[in-house]
Design a protein around this motif. Structure first.
Motif, PDB file in Angstrom:
ATOM      1  N   UNK A 117       0.830  -1.206   0.000  1.00  0.00           N
ATOM      2  CA  UNK A 117       0.000   0.000   0.000  1.00  0.00           C
ATOM      3  C   UNK A 117       0.868   1.260   0.000  1.00  0.00           C
ATOM      4  N   UNK A 118       1.970   1.205   0.746  1.00  0.00           N
ATOM      5  CA  UNK A 118       2.848   2.375   0.786  1.00  0.00           C
ATOM      6  C   UNK A 118       3.556   2.561  -0.548  1.00  0.00           C
ATOM      7  N   UNK A 119       3.897   1.478  -1.223  1.00  0.00           N
ATOM      8  CA  UNK A 119       4.497   1.581  -2.553  1.00  0.00           C
ATOM      9  C   UNK A 119       3.545   2.287  -3.512  1.00  0.00           C
ATOM     10  N   UNK A 120       2.267   1.939  -3.438  1.00  0.00           N
ATOM     11  CA  UNK A 120       1.273   2.590  -4.289  1.00  0.00           C
ATOM     12  C   UNK A 120       1.146   4.070  -3.946  1.00  0.00           C
ATOM     13  N   UNK A 121       1.247   4.394  -2.660  1.00  0.00           N
ATOM     14  CA  UNK A 121       1.177   5.791  -2.241  1.00  0.00           C
ATOM     15  C   UNK A 121       2.384   6.573  -2.747  1.00  0.00           C
ATOM     16  N   UNK A 122       3.567   5.972  -2.674  1.00  0.00           N
ATOM     17  CA  UNK A 122       4.766   6.624  -3.206  1.00  0.00           C
ATOM     18  C   UNK A 122       4.626   6.874  -4.699  1.00  0.00           C
ATOM     19  N   UNK A 123       4.006   5.931  -5.399  1.00  0.00           N
ATOM     20  CA  UNK A 123       3.783   6.095  -6.839  1.00  0.00           C
ATOM     21  C   UNK A 123       2.869   7.293  -7.106  1.00  0.00           C
ATOM     22  N   UNK A 124       1.864   7.470  -6.261  1.00  0.00           N
ATOM     23  CA  UNK A 124       0.979   8.627  -6.403  1.00  0.00           C
ATOM     24  C   UNK A 124       1.738   9.927  -6.172  1.00  0.00           C
ATOM     25  N   UNK A 125       2.666   9.900  -5.235  1.00  0.00           N
ATOM     26  CA  UNK A 125       3.490  11.074  -4.974  1.00  0.00           C
ATOM     27  C   UNK A 125       4.363  11.432  -6.162  1.00  0.00           C
ATOM     28  N   UNK A 126       4.983  10.424  -6.762  1.00  0.00           N
ATOM     29  CA  UNK A 126       5.819  10.676  -7.943  1.00  0.00           C
ATOM     30  C   UNK A 126       4.982  11.211  -9.098  1.00  0.00           C
ATOM     31  N   UNK A 127       3.801  10.652  -9.283  1.00  0.00           N
ATOM     32  CA  UNK A 127       2.914  11.117 -10.352  1.00  0.00           C
ATOM     33  C   UNK A 127       2.569  12.594 -10.162  1.00  0.00           C
TER      34      UNK A 127
ATOM     35  N   UNK B 104      11.208  14.346 -16.330  1.00  0.00           N
ATOM     36  CA  UNK B 104      11.371  12.905 -16.485  1.00  0.00           C
ATOM     37  C   UNK B 104      12.738  12.508 -15.952  1.00  0.00           C
ATOM     38  N   UNK B 105      12.958  11.220 -15.694  1.00  0.00           N
ATOM     39  CA  UNK B 105      14.297  10.782 -15.296  1.00  0.00           C
ATOM     40  C   UNK B 105      15.340  11.237 -16.310  1.00  0.00           C
ATOM     41  N   UNK B 106      16.444  11.725 -15.804  1.00  0.00           N
ATOM     42  CA  UNK B 106      17.505  12.211 -16.674  1.00  0.00           C
ATOM     43  C   UNK B 106      17.494  13.712 -16.875  1.00  0.00           C
ATOM     44  N   UNK B 107      16.461  14.394 -16.347  1.00  0.00           N
ATOM     45  CA  UNK B 107      16.370  15.849 -16.498  1.00  0.00           C
ATOM     46  C   UNK B 107      17.129  16.603 -15.416  1.00  0.00           C
ATOM     47  N   UNK B 108      17.741  15.885 -14.478  1.00  0.00           N
ATOM     48  CA  UNK B 108      18.508  16.477 -13.377  1.00  0.00           C
ATOM     49  C   UNK B 108      17.576  17.228 -12.424  1.00  0.00           C
ATOM     50  N   UNK B 109      16.637  16.474 -11.853  1.00  0.00           N
ATOM     51  CA  UNK B 109      15.699  17.029 -10.879  1.00  0.00           C
ATOM     52  C   UNK B 109      15.523  16.034  -9.739  1.00  0.00           C
ATOM     53  N   UNK B 110      14.611  16.353  -8.830  1.00  0.00           N
ATOM     54  CA  UNK B 110      14.315  15.459  -7.718  1.00  0.00           C
ATOM     55  C   UNK B 110      13.814  14.099  -8.190  1.00  0.00           C
ATOM     56  N   UNK B 111      13.262  14.043  -9.394  1.00  0.00           N
ATOM     57  CA  UNK B 111      12.762  12.778  -9.932  1.00  0.00           C
ATOM     58  C   UNK B 111      13.879  11.761 -10.110  1.00  0.00           C
ATOM     59  N   UNK B 112      15.102  12.236 -10.330  1.00  0.00           N
ATOM     60  CA  UNK B 112      16.222  11.315 -10.514  1.00  0.00           C
ATOM     61  C   UNK B 112      16.587  10.578  -9.234  1.00  0.00           C
ATOM     62  N   UNK B 113      16.112  11.067  -8.098  1.00  0.00           N
ATOM     63  CA  UNK B 113      16.243  10.328  -6.840  1.00  0.00           C
ATOM     64  C   UNK B 113      14.956   9.600  -6.499  1.00  0.00           C
ATOM     65  N   UNK B 114      13.830  10.247  -6.769  1.00  0.00           N
ATOM     66  CA  UNK B 114      12.523   9.683  -6.402  1.00  0.00           C
ATOM     67  C   UNK B 114      12.191   8.442  -7.224  1.00  0.00           C
ATOM     68  N   UNK B 115      12.365   8.489  -8.530  1.00  0.00           N
ATOM     69  CA  UNK B 115      11.974   7.362  -9.390  1.00  0.00           C
ATOM     70  C   UNK B 115      12.718   6.068  -9.051  1.00  0.00           C
ATOM     71  N   UNK B 116      14.044   6.101  -8.892  1.00  0.00           N
ATOM     72  CA  UNK B 116      14.721   4.858  -8.504  1.00  0.00           C
ATOM     73  C   UNK B 116      14.364   4.396  -7.096  1.00  0.00           C
ATOM     74  N   UNK B 117      14.087   5.347  -6.202  1.00  0.00           N
ATOM     75  CA  UNK B 117      13.666   4.972  -4.849  1.00  0.00           C
ATOM     76  C   UNK B 117      12.341   4.231  -4.897  1.00  0.00           C
ATOM     77  N   UNK B 118      11.400   4.742  -5.664  1.00  0.00           N
ATOM     78  CA  UNK B 118      10.108   4.083  -5.817  1.00  0.00           C
ATOM     79  C   UNK B 118      10.278   2.702  -6.432  1.00  0.00           C
TER      80      UNK B 118
END
Length: 208
Positions: free
Chosen positions: A102-112, A121-135
């Motif tokens: 359930x928490x994995x699904x919640x993290x996915x909602x946060x990334x969305x 997107x991944x590779x743009x040098x933003x927080x997503x480059x840490x968040x996406x692999x963590x998720x």
């Protein structure tokens, strides 16, 4: 995760941001507005105060309150991005306790939420480059039947690896993108604070 753990996680984030605020600002001074550490510290200090006497019956309520406070107290793009993520995570956690899946699904909602608002997107040098692999790491552990602690540690490790991987990237989003090739060679401050958030989760869960 339950309500107490959610509170402790947010408190741990606040402590980590306070400890590393100068480093975050130093990173941001190279490719941004030099205010990321100050802004994040202000925001999580405000969340600590907001949660002090806040009555919540689900972990989601704690995290929605956290997100709303970040949106109202953090300047620049960070407030809406981080605040929106916490609100999205919280809205997905509407029961008193939450399991790993359930928490994995919640993290996915946060990334969305972050991707929708920031259009990165991944590779743009933003927080997503840490968040996406963590998720991805958290989800992989959840799918394998691992417990919450193992998933959280894997997510934190992946977030830190993603954070470090931003250094050789050229920024394609945000203020850093204005620098073009000059953004290469600098670690992204947003990815760094995101890694702090996931490490705080891992340390909170493991210490419990």
């Amino acid at each position: 995760m339950d309500t107490d753990l959610a509170r402790t996680w947010v408190q741990a984030i606040a402590a980590a941001v306070e400890k590393h605020k100068d480093h975050l600002t130093q990173l941001d001074s190279a490719i941004g507005d030099a205010d990321h550490g100050v802004n994040m510290h202000r925001g999580f200090s405000a969340t600590t105060m907001a949660l002090a006497d806040y009555k919540a019956d689900t972990p989601g309520a704690v995290l929605v309150k956290t997100g709303s406070t970040l949106i109202s107290s953090v300047g620049g793009a960070s407030g809406p991005l981080y605040g929106g993520a916490f609100r999205a995570i919280g809205k997905a956690l509407d029961t008193p306790t939450t399991d790993t899946r359930q928490f994995a699904a919640a993290l996915a909602a946060g990334l969305a939420s972050v991707q929708k608002l920031g259009a990165a997107a991944p590779g743009d040098k933003t927080m997503i480059d840490a968040y996406a692999p963590a998720l991805a790491a958290f989800q992989q552990q959840a799918d394998a039947g691992a417990d919450f602690a193992a998933a959280a540690v894997a997510a934190a490790d992946a977030a830190e690896e993603g954070m470090r991987a931003t250094t050789p990237m050229q920024a394609r989003k945000g203020r850093a993108s204005y620098l073009g090739a000059r953004s290469i060679g600098h670690q992204d401050p947003g990815a760094t604070s995101t890694a702090l958030i996931f490490r705080a989760l891992a340390e909170t869960v493991v210490a419990r």
